[in-house]
Motif scaffolding. Sequence first.
Motif, PDB file in Angstrom:
ATOM      1  N   GLN A  79      -5.087   4.981 -10.899  1.00 52.14           N
ATOM      2  CA  GLN A  79      -4.680   3.609 -11.193  1.00 52.14           C
ATOM      3  C   GLN A  79      -4.114   3.517 -12.600  1.00 52.14           C
ATOM      4  O   GLN A  79      -3.141   2.807 -12.844  1.00 52.14           O
ATOM      5  N   LYS A 126       0.834  -1.205   0.000  1.00 52.40           N
ATOM      6  CA  LYS A 126       0.000   0.000   0.000  1.00 52.40           C
ATOM      7  C   LYS A 126       0.866   1.251   0.000  1.00 52.40           C
ATOM      8  O   LYS A 126       1.942   1.278   0.573  1.00 52.40           O
ATOM      9  N   HIS A 179      -3.582   8.725   2.383  1.00 50.99           N
ATOM     10  CA  HIS A 179      -4.932   8.559   1.857  1.00 50.99           C
ATOM     11  C   HIS A 179      -5.246   9.722   0.947  1.00 50.99           C
ATOM     12  O   HIS A 179      -4.741  10.828   1.131  1.00 50.99           O
ATOM     13  N   GLU A 180      -6.115   9.484  -0.033  1.00 48.47           N
ATOM     14  CA  GLU A 180      -6.504  10.564  -0.937  1.00 48.47           C
ATOM     15  C   GLU A 180      -7.105  11.715  -0.146  1.00 48.47           C
ATOM     16  O   GLU A 180      -7.819  11.503   0.835  1.00 48.47           O
ATOM     17  N   ASP A 229      -4.327   2.462  -6.861  1.00 45.39           N
ATOM     18  CA  ASP A 229      -5.791   2.507  -6.932  1.00 45.39           C
ATOM     19  C   ASP A 229      -6.365   3.352  -5.792  1.00 45.39           C
ATOM     20  O   ASP A 229      -5.635   3.816  -4.927  1.00 45.39           O
ATOM     21  N   ASP A 230      -7.674   3.555  -5.818  1.00 43.19           N
ATOM     22  CA  ASP A 230      -8.333   4.426  -4.836  1.00 43.19           C
ATOM     23  C   ASP A 230      -8.176   3.944  -3.394  1.00 43.19           C
ATOM     24  O   ASP A 230      -8.293   4.732  -2.462  1.00 43.19           O
ATOM     25  N   SER A 231      -7.893   2.663  -3.199  1.00 47.67           N
ATOM     26  CA  SER A 231      -7.697   2.124  -1.855  1.00 47.67           C
ATOM     27  C   SER A 231      -6.255   2.252  -1.372  1.00 47.67           C
ATOM     28  O   SER A 231      -5.950   1.874  -0.249  1.00 47.67           O
ATOM     29  N   GLY A 232      -5.374   2.748  -2.238  1.00 47.21           N
ATOM     30  CA  GLY A 232      -3.977   2.912  -1.867  1.00 47.21           C
ATOM     31  C   GLY A 232      -3.091   1.738  -2.240  1.00 47.21           C
ATOM     32  O   GLY A 232      -1.903   1.723  -1.929  1.00 47.21           O
ATOM     33  N   ASN A 233      -3.666   0.730  -2.916  1.00 43.90           N
ATOM     34  CA  ASN A 233      -2.879  -0.418  -3.351  1.00 43.90           C
ATOM     35  C   ASN A 233      -2.029  -0.044  -4.561  1.00 43.90           C
ATOM     36  O   ASN A 233      -2.539   0.515  -5.532  1.00 43.90           O
TER      37      ASN A 233
END
Length: 68
Positions: A15, A2, A6-7, A43-47
């Motif tokens: 992504q 990760k 955070h956004e 990606d939006d989840s931080g992955n």
Amino acid sequence: MKYPGHESANLEFKQELPTKQELAKTIVGFCNLYGGCLVLGVDDSGNIVGISENEIDCLIESLQQSIY
């Protein structure tokens, strides 16, 4: 794995490579506020999902023109 953070108003994840218009819109938005950081390949989840080397080469070539 990760990405740390955070956004928020000054951190945005993408992504996939944004279009020139999307890229310019994001950068102008950062400029109109307090600056910011655009992180590609997350990606939006931080992955962290990564971006191909070919896509990065294309982005570097067009980035300066897009911002101008």
